[in-house]
Design an enzyme around this catalytic site. Sequence first.
Site, PDB file in Angstrom:
ATOM      1  N   GLU A 144      66.569  38.286 -10.712  1.00 13.61           N
ATOM      2  CA  GLU A 144      67.521  37.368 -10.574  1.00 13.61           C
ATOM      3  C   GLU A 144      67.863  36.546 -12.540  1.00 13.61           C
ATOM      4  OE1 GLU A 144      67.661  34.144  -7.399  1.00 13.61           O
ATOM      5  OE2 GLU A 144      68.037  36.003  -6.152  1.00 13.61           O
ATOM      6  N   HIS A 158      50.663  57.518  -2.744  1.00 14.18           N
ATOM      7  CA  HIS A 158      50.979  58.927  -2.267  1.00 14.18           C
ATOM      8  C   HIS A 158      52.802  58.973  -2.033  1.00 14.18           C
ATOM      9  CE1 HIS A 158      46.568  59.959  -1.643  1.00 14.18           C
ATOM     10  NE2 HIS A 158      46.454  58.588  -1.338  1.00 14.18           N
ATOM     11  N   LYS A 202      77.047  33.817  -1.955  1.00 19.10           N
ATOM     12  CA  LYS A 202      76.927  33.116  -1.339  1.00 19.10           C
ATOM     13  C   LYS A 202      78.526  32.579  -0.707  1.00 19.10           C
ATOM     14  CE  LYS A 202      72.504  31.187  -2.048  1.00 19.10           C
ATOM     15  NZ  LYS A 202      71.810  29.991  -2.291  1.00 19.10           N
TER      16      LYS A 202
HETATM   17  O1  PA5 Z   1      66.035  32.136  -6.797  1.00 19.63           O
HETATM   18  C1  PA5 Z   1      66.884  31.573  -6.471  1.00 19.63           C
HETATM   19  O2  PA5 Z   1      67.509  30.092  -6.666  1.00 19.63           O
HETATM   20  C2  PA5 Z   1      68.139  31.598  -5.430  1.00 19.63           C
HETATM   21  O3  PA5 Z   1      66.877  33.467  -5.146  1.00 19.63           O
HETATM   22  C3  PA5 Z   1      67.939  31.043  -4.187  1.00 19.63           C
HETATM   23  O4  PA5 Z   1      66.318  30.655  -4.025  1.00 19.63           O
HETATM   24  C4  PA5 Z   1      68.244  31.588  -3.359  1.00 19.63           C
HETATM   25  O5  PA5 Z   1      69.597  32.053  -3.199  1.00 19.63           O
HETATM   26  C5  PA5 Z   1      68.409  30.720  -1.709  1.00 19.63           C
HETATM   27  O6  PA5 Z   1      68.798  28.853  -2.060  1.00 19.63           O
HETATM   28  P1  PA5 Z   1      68.943  27.917  -1.405  1.00 19.63           P
HETATM   29  O7  PA5 Z   1      67.291  27.346  -1.543  1.00 19.63           O
HETATM   30  O8  PA5 Z   1      69.572  27.180  -2.437  1.00 19.63           O
HETATM   31  O9  PA5 Z   1      68.623  27.766   0.300  1.00 19.63           O
END
Ligand code: PA5
Length: 463
Positions: free
Chosen positions: A294, A323, A436
Amino acid sequence: MIKFSCKNADSMVIGVDNGLNLQEEFNNYRDKIAEIIFDLNQRKDKNGQKLQWMNLAYNDETLWYVKEYAAMVKDRFENILVLGIGGSALGGLALTEALLKPYWNFLSEEQRDGLPRIFFLDNIDPDSMNGLLEALDLEKTLVNVITKSGDTAETMAQFMIVKDILKNKLGDSYRYNIVATTDKKTGILRQISEQEGYKTFVVPDDVGGRFSVFSAVGLLPCALVGLDIDEIINGVKDMDLLLKNPDIDSNIAAQNALIHYLMDVKMSKNLSVMMPYSSRLRYVSDWYVQLWAESLGKNIDKNGNSIQVGPTPIKALGATDQHSQIQLYNEGPNNKVINFVRVENFDTTLEIPNIFEYTGIGYLGGKTLNQLMDAEADSTKVSLSDCSRPTVTITLDKVDCYHVAQLLYLLEIQTAIAGELYNIDAFNQPGVEQSKNYTYALMGRIGYEESANMLQERMAQLV
Ligand code: PA5
């Protein structure tokens, strides 16, 4: 402290076609790295820079409130159920899996010293959610719902199901079975928490989900199962001191970030394998995959140029994946940097009894699983090196609060430095936000009608 070795990424060891002349590259990038480290440490206190995660270890107030709450609810619950997804779940999962006694949830109450079991629901598979709800007595369960935005569909859907069951069972006092971790002002979970009177913790501003492990997001689940969160924070602080050093020869996060960056841009090795030789660290790999993917997978640089960069992270587990994946890593495309994580001292020394005379297995008798694990890691390192495959090794003295926290913080700083080398914003996630938003549209959220129509048309065109 954690040790780091990168010799097996050097051209002296694996040849000039696949290895880097590390001393020369460290010299070439010496000023750039010093500038990046100085800049990150300058920007970390400024609003809007999304670098507040670098200050989390110094937030004594959160630490105090988390410990106070954990002490208050101690002995009241049999289970902790964490609801969250992505960065809101993976940090807590990685820490608790690594730091609790293995198979914690299978231990008796006595073996757990009366501490609760812990479960993370980080998906919306109806079968597995239903299965877990059938297995848990929710009246004796503390639900920690975690979402920074406060409206992530997966987490809020889980929460609505759990809340409904709890309310039906417990009436108005259900709220004592809930603790919410969310933004301090915005988001629907914040609104609900205030209306219904839940205990809440804050995900601080300028801390993205994947960098939130040392906020209440990761610390609260740890404290609720009795882990020593002071030691976790001590580990982070000591690693932070080390990684403030602008000299690349002493800064292991900078070294590994630069190795990954150069292996990608100079040698097209853009896959990063995280391979701990410790089952307890297997979820550290999941956490790393999210952090690296990310943060570094971006299609635009800081100057607005279209780029599409990002090394792809892969999770592996030693010795298990010797393995399955190692055949590919030894003989397939030479396009990976493999990160070994090794443990010097396991908690247990497990001896293999001397019970068979057969020559094929007799050699194992009298040795330990610890020796076997070391031999597996050594042999894989050598065979990869023989095939000119770059590897680096991070070594932890022990799998304990202090060292695992150091490992995670090291990887966070390494990611931030890599982001600067790629000249991208490592702290946004527009690709995640887009999916999202599409989910909201498809599920009929008000305000997303236009997207919903567009998506229906697009889906009709797709096979
Ligand atoms: O790293 C990030 O920003 C995302 O992976 C969020 O953690 C994930 O989408 C969950 O979002 P939220 O904490 O708003 O529910």
